[in-house]
Scaffold this motif. Structure first.
Motif, PDB file in Angstrom:
ATOM      1  N   ASN A  63    -117.594  47.281   5.450  1.00  0.00           N
ATOM      2  CA  ASN A  63    -117.938  46.253   6.445  1.00  0.00           C
ATOM      3  C   ASN A  63    -117.229  44.922   6.167  1.00  0.00           C
ATOM      4  N   SER A  64    -116.001  45.006   5.692  1.00  0.00           N
ATOM      5  CA  SER A  64    -115.234  43.782   5.395  1.00  0.00           C
ATOM      6  C   SER A  64    -115.097  42.894   6.617  1.00  0.00           C
ATOM      7  N   ASP A  65    -114.946  43.505   7.795  1.00  0.00           N
ATOM      8  CA  ASP A  65    -114.826  42.709   9.018  1.00  0.00           C
ATOM      9  C   ASP A  65    -116.070  41.863   9.250  1.00  0.00           C
ATOM     10  N   SER A  66    -117.237  42.385   8.903  1.00  0.00           N
ATOM     11  CA  SER A  66    -118.482  41.631   9.070  1.00  0.00           C
ATOM     12  C   SER A  66    -118.527  40.417   8.150  1.00  0.00           C
ATOM     13  N   HIS A  67    -118.021  40.558   6.944  1.00  0.00           N
ATOM     14  CA  HIS A  67    -117.973  39.429   6.015  1.00  0.00           C
ATOM     15  C   HIS A  67    -117.014  38.342   6.535  1.00  0.00           C
ATOM     16  N   MET A  68    -115.908  38.758   7.130  1.00  0.00           N
ATOM     17  CA  MET A  68    -114.948  37.790   7.680  1.00  0.00           C
ATOM     18  C   MET A  68    -115.557  37.019   8.847  1.00  0.00           C
ATOM     19  N   LYS A  69    -116.245  37.729   9.730  1.00  0.00           N
ATOM     20  CA  LYS A  69    -116.882  37.079  10.885  1.00  0.00           C
ATOM     21  C   LYS A  69    -117.954  36.092  10.427  1.00  0.00           C
ATOM     22  N   SER A  70    -118.726  36.482   9.413  1.00  0.00           N
ATOM     23  CA  SER A  70    -119.767  35.603   8.885  1.00  0.00           C
ATOM     24  C   SER A  70    -119.163  34.342   8.269  1.00  0.00           C
ATOM     25  N   SER A  71    -118.052  34.509   7.548  1.00  0.00           N
ATOM     26  CA  SER A  71    -117.377  33.341   6.971  1.00  0.00           C
ATOM     27  C   SER A  71    -116.876  32.403   8.052  1.00  0.00           C
ATOM     28  N   LEU A  72    -116.454  32.958   9.167  1.00  0.00           N
ATOM     29  CA  LEU A  72    -115.947  32.145  10.272  1.00  0.00           C
ATOM     30  C   LEU A  72    -117.063  31.345  10.946  1.00  0.00           C
ATOM     31  N   THR A  73    -118.200  31.971  11.223  1.00  0.00           N
ATOM     32  CA  THR A  73    -119.280  31.270  11.918  1.00  0.00           C
ATOM     33  C   THR A  73    -120.086  30.375  10.996  1.00  0.00           C
ATOM     34  N   GLY A  74    -120.227  30.778   9.744  1.00  0.00           N
ATOM     35  CA  GLY A  74    -121.068  30.041   8.818  1.00  0.00           C
ATOM     36  C   GLY A  74    -122.483  30.589   8.807  1.00  0.00           C
ATOM     37  N   ALA A  75    -123.227  30.204   7.788  1.00  0.00           N
ATOM     38  CA  ALA A  75    -124.563  30.750   7.575  1.00  0.00           C
ATOM     39  C   ALA A  75    -125.689  29.827   8.022  1.00  0.00           C
ATOM     40  N   SER A  76    -125.376  28.626   8.506  1.00  0.00           N
ATOM     41  CA  SER A  76    -126.450  27.697   8.853  1.00  0.00           C
ATOM     42  C   SER A  76    -126.018  26.702   9.927  1.00  0.00           C
ATOM     43  N   GLU A  77    -127.016  26.130  10.553  1.00  0.00           N
ATOM     44  CA  GLU A  77    -126.849  25.008  11.487  1.00  0.00           C
ATOM     45  C   GLU A  77    -128.025  24.065  11.285  1.00  0.00           C
ATOM     46  N   THR A  78    -127.767  22.789  11.423  1.00  0.00           N
ATOM     47  CA  THR A  78    -128.825  21.788  11.385  1.00  0.00           C
ATOM     48  C   THR A  78    -128.894  21.117  12.746  1.00  0.00           C
ATOM     49  N   LEU A  79    -130.102  21.080  13.289  1.00  0.00           N
ATOM     50  CA  LEU A  79    -130.320  20.506  14.618  1.00  0.00           C
ATOM     51  C   LEU A  79    -131.134  19.226  14.498  1.00  0.00           C
ATOM     52  N   ILE A  80    -130.840  18.274  15.357  1.00  0.00           N
ATOM     53  CA  ILE A  80    -131.616  17.038  15.439  1.00  0.00           C
ATOM     54  C   ILE A  80    -132.613  17.199  16.572  1.00  0.00           C
ATOM     55  N   ILE A  81    -133.880  16.923  16.271  1.00  0.00           N
ATOM     56  CA  ILE A  81    -134.938  16.998  17.278  1.00  0.00           C
ATOM     57  C   ILE A  81    -135.420  15.577  17.529  1.00  0.00           C
ATOM     58  N   ASP A  82    -135.365  15.166  18.781  1.00  0.00           N
ATOM     59  CA  ASP A  82    -135.757  13.816  19.161  1.00  0.00           C
ATOM     60  C   ASP A  82    -136.731  13.913  20.326  1.00  0.00           C
ATOM     61  N   GLY A  83    -137.918  13.396  20.126  1.00  0.00           N
ATOM     62  CA  GLY A  83    -138.928  13.464  21.177  1.00  0.00           C
ATOM     63  C   GLY A  83    -139.313  14.890  21.538  1.00  0.00           C
ATOM     64  N   GLY A  84    -139.250  15.802  20.572  1.00  0.00           N
ATOM     65  CA  GLY A  84    -139.615  17.194  20.805  1.00  0.00           C
ATOM     66  C   GLY A  84    -138.522  18.045  21.417  1.00  0.00           C
ATOM     67  N   GLU A  85    -137.334  17.483  21.615  1.00  0.00           N
ATOM     68  CA  GLU A  85    -136.215  18.211  22.225  1.00  0.00           C
ATOM     69  C   GLU A  85    -135.024  18.236  21.267  1.00  0.00           C
ATOM     70  N   VAL A  86    -134.360  19.394  21.210  1.00  0.00           N
ATOM     71  CA  VAL A  86    -133.139  19.495  20.422  1.00  0.00           C
ATOM     72  C   VAL A  86    -132.041  18.715  21.132  1.00  0.00           C
ATOM     73  N   ILE A  87    -131.260  17.972  20.372  1.00  0.00           N
ATOM     74  CA  ILE A  87    -130.117  17.277  20.953  1.00  0.00           C
ATOM     75  C   ILE A  87    -128.944  18.260  20.972  1.00  0.00           C
ATOM     76  N   TYR A  88    -128.724  18.835  22.136  1.00  0.00           N
ATOM     77  CA  TYR A  88    -127.608  19.748  22.381  1.00  0.00           C
ATOM     78  C   TYR A  88    -126.657  19.101  23.377  1.00  0.00           C
ATOM     79  N   GLY A  89    -125.445  19.626  23.432  1.00  0.00           N
ATOM     80  CA  GLY A  89    -124.579  19.335  24.565  1.00  0.00           C
ATOM     81  C   GLY A  89    -125.163  20.031  25.791  1.00  0.00           C
ATOM     82  N   THR A  90    -124.637  19.742  26.946  1.00  0.00           N
ATOM     83  CA  THR A  90    -125.198  20.229  28.213  1.00  0.00           C
ATOM     84  C   THR A  90    -125.452  21.729  28.230  1.00  0.00           C
TER      85      THR A  90
END
Length: 114
Positions: A63-90
């Motif tokens: 499953n080497s391809d799976s390891h490559m894809k995971s390295s590309l996307t990354g293992a985490s994201e941090t979201l900012i929540i303001d007033g109970g809503e995630v700050i996302y782009g549109t």
């Protein structure tokens, strides 16, 4: 490869940071468009075409391809929540990307108030 859009009942934490973390080397967390389902289909297709599982790869699990894809996307994201809503782009949402499954997976979530 599959992409799963997920959300958290964020209204519980009106102002905070929220980190999503995948503890796997063949899965990832990413933020991308959620308005047009063709975008996620194209992402899956493009990653599978770019990182196909070649016989020349030496990893014993095959499953080497799976390891490559995971390295590309990354293992985490941090979201900012303001007033109970995630700050996302549109058009943005958070996705769990499964590159080697389906498997039973867990996503770790840490909320830091403030």
């Amino acid at each position: 490869m599959r992409l799963y859009c997920f959300a958290l009942p964020l209204f519980l934490w009106l102002n905070s940071n929220c980190s999503y973390i995948s503890a796997y080397t063949t899965a990832g967390i990413t933020i991308n468009e959620n308005a047009d389902p063709d975008v996620t289909r194209d992402l899956v297709y493009g990653m599978n075409m770019t990182f196909d599982n070649k016989k020349e790869y030496r990893h014993a699990e095959g499953n080497s391809d799976s390891h490559m894809k995971s390295s590309l996307t990354g293992a985490s994201e941090t979201l900012i929540i303001d007033g109970g809503e995630v700050i996302y782009g549109t058009w943005q949402s958070t996705y769990f990307a499964e590159f080697d499954g389906p498997r039973d997976r867990k996503v770790h979530i840490k909320v830091i108030e403030g």
